[in-house]
Design a protein around this motif. Sequence first.
Motif, PDB file in Angstrom:
ATOM      1  N   GLN A   1       0.461   3.979  -1.431  1.00  0.00           N
ATOM      2  CA  GLN A   1      -0.197   5.266  -1.196  1.00  0.00           C
ATOM      3  C   GLN A   1      -0.460   5.515   0.351  1.00  0.00           C
ATOM      4  OE1 GLN A   1      -1.079   2.363  -2.529  1.00  0.00           O
ATOM      5  NE2 GLN A   1      -3.066   2.203  -2.916  1.00  0.00           N
ATOM      6  N   TRP A   2      -0.164   4.577   1.193  1.00  0.00           N
ATOM      7  CA  TRP A   2      -0.766   4.650   2.728  1.00  0.00           C
ATOM      8  C   TRP A   2       0.283   4.166   3.525  1.00  0.00           C
ATOM      9  CZ3 TRP A   2      -5.261   1.106   1.075  1.00  0.00           C
ATOM     10  CH2 TRP A   2      -6.012   1.544   0.244  1.00  0.00           C
TER      11      TRP A   2
ATOM     12  N   LEU B   1      -9.293  -3.635  -3.025  1.00  0.00           N
ATOM     13  CA  LEU B   1      -9.971  -3.320  -1.684  1.00  0.00           C
ATOM     14  C   LEU B   1     -10.952  -4.277  -1.088  1.00  0.00           C
ATOM     15  CD1 LEU B   1      -9.987   0.710  -2.072  1.00  0.00           C
ATOM     16  CD2 LEU B   1      -8.657  -0.541  -0.307  1.00  0.00           C
TER      17      LEU B   1
ATOM     18  N   ASN C   1      -1.079  -4.375  -5.398  1.00  0.00           N
ATOM     19  CA  ASN C   1      -1.492  -3.013  -4.814  1.00  0.00           C
ATOM     20  C   ASN C   1      -2.874  -3.148  -4.082  1.00  0.00           C
ATOM     21  OD1 ASN C   1      -2.282  -0.321  -4.290  1.00  0.00           O
ATOM     22  ND2 ASN C   1      -0.772   0.537  -5.635  1.00  0.00           N
ATOM     23  N   ALA C   2      -2.866  -2.614  -2.723  1.00  0.00           N
ATOM     24  CA  ALA C   2      -4.066  -2.793  -1.818  1.00  0.00           C
ATOM     25  C   ALA C   2      -5.098  -2.117  -2.699  1.00  0.00           C
ATOM     26  CB  ALA C   2      -3.721  -2.700  -0.674  1.00  0.00           C
ATOM     27  N   ALA C   3      -4.871  -0.972  -3.171  1.00  0.00           N
ATOM     28  CA  ALA C   3      -5.935  -0.141  -3.873  1.00  0.00           C
ATOM     29  C   ALA C   3      -6.644  -0.678  -4.897  1.00  0.00           C
ATOM     30  CB  ALA C   3      -5.122   1.391  -4.359  1.00  0.00           C
TER      31      ALA C   3
ATOM     32  N   ASP D   1       1.886   0.355   4.889  1.00  0.00           N
ATOM     33  CA  ASP D   1       2.712  -0.069   3.937  1.00  0.00           C
ATOM     34  C   ASP D   1       3.736  -0.955   4.291  1.00  0.00           C
ATOM     35  OD1 ASP D   1       3.240  -0.693   1.215  1.00  0.00           O
ATOM     36  OD2 ASP D   1       4.759   0.896   0.818  1.00  0.00           O
TER      37      ASP D   1
ATOM     38  N   GLU E   1     -11.171   2.592   3.448  1.00  0.00           N
ATOM     39  CA  GLU E   1     -11.233   3.114   1.940  1.00  0.00           C
ATOM     40  C   GLU E   1     -12.070   2.157   0.870  1.00  0.00           C
ATOM     41  OE1 GLU E   1      -9.590   5.625   0.405  1.00  0.00           O
ATOM     42  OE2 GLU E   1      -9.393   6.406   2.388  1.00  0.00           O
TER      43      GLU E   1
ATOM     44  N   ALA F   1       0.939  -1.292   0.145  1.00  0.00           N
ATOM     45  CA  ALA F   1      -0.013   0.113  -0.053  1.00  0.00           C
ATOM     46  C   ALA F   1       0.758   1.158   0.034  1.00  0.00           C
ATOM     47  CB  ALA F   1      -0.917   0.052   0.993  1.00  0.00           C
TER      48      ALA F   1
ATOM     49  N   SER G   1       5.994  -2.374   2.055  1.00  0.00           N
ATOM     50  CA  SER G   1       6.753  -2.596   1.081  1.00  0.00           C
ATOM     51  C   SER G   1       8.010  -2.409   1.088  1.00  0.00           C
ATOM     52  CB  SER G   1       6.251  -1.808  -0.284  1.00  0.00           C
ATOM     53  OG  SER G   1       5.977  -0.611  -0.245  1.00  0.00           O
TER      54      SER G   1
ATOM     55  N   ARG H   1      -6.905   0.722   7.398  1.00  0.00           N
ATOM     56  CA  ARG H   1      -7.093   1.667   6.150  1.00  0.00           C
ATOM     57  C   ARG H   1      -7.651   1.269   4.879  1.00  0.00           C
ATOM     58  NH1 ARG H   1      -4.256   6.576   5.226  1.00  0.00           N
ATOM     59  NH2 ARG H   1      -5.426   7.631   3.464  1.00  0.00           N
ATOM     60  N   SER H   2      -7.165  -0.118   4.430  1.00  0.00           N
ATOM     61  CA  SER H   2      -8.016  -0.575   3.224  1.00  0.00           C
ATOM     62  C   SER H   2      -9.388  -0.873   3.592  1.00  0.00           C
ATOM     63  CB  SER H   2      -7.299  -1.852   2.926  1.00  0.00           C
ATOM     64  OG  SER H   2      -7.247  -3.052   3.780  1.00  0.00           O
TER      65      SER H   2
END
Length: 462
Positions: free
Chosen positions: A136-137, A166, A161-163, A141, A392, A134, A143, A388-389
Amino acid sequence: MRFATRVRDLVDDEARNSINLKEVRRYLLDGGPGAEDTVYRSIGRLETGTSLWISKGSASRQSDWDPRGVEPVVYGSPEQYVDHFLSLVRESVKGALRDRPSAWLGLSGGLDSNTLLPPALDACPGLKAFSIIAPQWPDADESPWIKRIVERRGLVWQAINAADVLPFGELPQRFCGAPDSAVIHQRVNAALAGLIGTDIEITGNGGDSFMGAEMGPAPSHLADPLFAGDLAGAIGPVRHWMRESRPRRPLAYWLTHGLLLPALRHVRRSSVRPPPYHLHPSWLLCGRRPLRRSRPRQPKAAAPHCKTPGHQAILDDLWQCAEDQNASDGLYACRYPLFHRPLFEFLWAIPWSQKHLPLCDRYLQRRALKGLIDDDIRTRIGFGTGTRSFVEGLRRSKPWQDYLCDSPRLAALGLVDADGWRHAIQEACAGKTGAEALLLRAMTVEVWLKQLSDFRPASSFS
């Protein structure tokens, strides 16, 4: 008499019309499996670790495995614990990957997947890894840590990517049969099924409690001496944890959370560990006083009752993990080396001083990984979370919001306040989840109840 691995495969019109409301309420409040009850009065559960023998018209239950009889393991030196631990991990991973030229490892920046990684590479040269990241968060994240591990080992690695996957990505597509959190994770499950295909995944999921992870405000095992009638033997360790732990807390805190509350919960046969939330949400009606007076006095989970709170907490977690693995459909084969019986029994039997210290949880596991992974990864105490996921995914999915809020079946059964429930969903979309685990359980119950109102036999969902 009919049998199935999953409740869904036994649901028929009789089951549909015989909801076990008491079990639904218990599940909402406590989570986890019940003892023998399910959410249907006409369907019972065969508890984990037991089998049913039927002969000449009679049936009997048999316990197939019970760790309560495992003898304590005490070695003369700390190195012996490390050597035996690593040997058992190698044996477990080798067995999980036997005759597999290629497989996937679910890799995170934490300890469990990295415990499996070295022996997995030895047992399976074609090992590949995947991770859900993630970027973007940053607060959630993993990574940066994962990339270092991948580069050091030269792994073939697939980042998801988690986005892109979701929760709440699509509305429920198939009948779940019972409350099941997999209904909100259909997109990630489909992505992993496409990635793994006919290979298998090995995962480090589930090792927290018996590895010695911190699972509450104070370790449950501090209350163990009380159940041997040794009050003096309990006070000494409590004072030690008070002096050595951070942040510093008064003795009254440790006596309450380390001794009194775990002991009381264990005597009452409720969950030894408190839930990760403390306030009763205003939208939830079924946990108020009238219900609590009528709740049955029995263990929350199907795990056998242990003599001490420390071991009870471990066994409850193990039984919960076993139930979780059977709850939803497996779109691909997944294996769990940390549940290998000899490894679990070893970790069950060794002294707590080898697993959990005031300033170091997972003590044996961290020592065993020295030299196998970078020290700053080995000593990490903070990891990315999925909160967060969750927020979102729900915020971006107007169809799911409408689905949950339109004529809620939970309200029709008197389990939630309809207006309060809709407000809770709106607040969750803004990041105010409060008792998130409880909210998620309520969502799974709402999905299940809505599906029952449009019921089709299980054979229609093959």
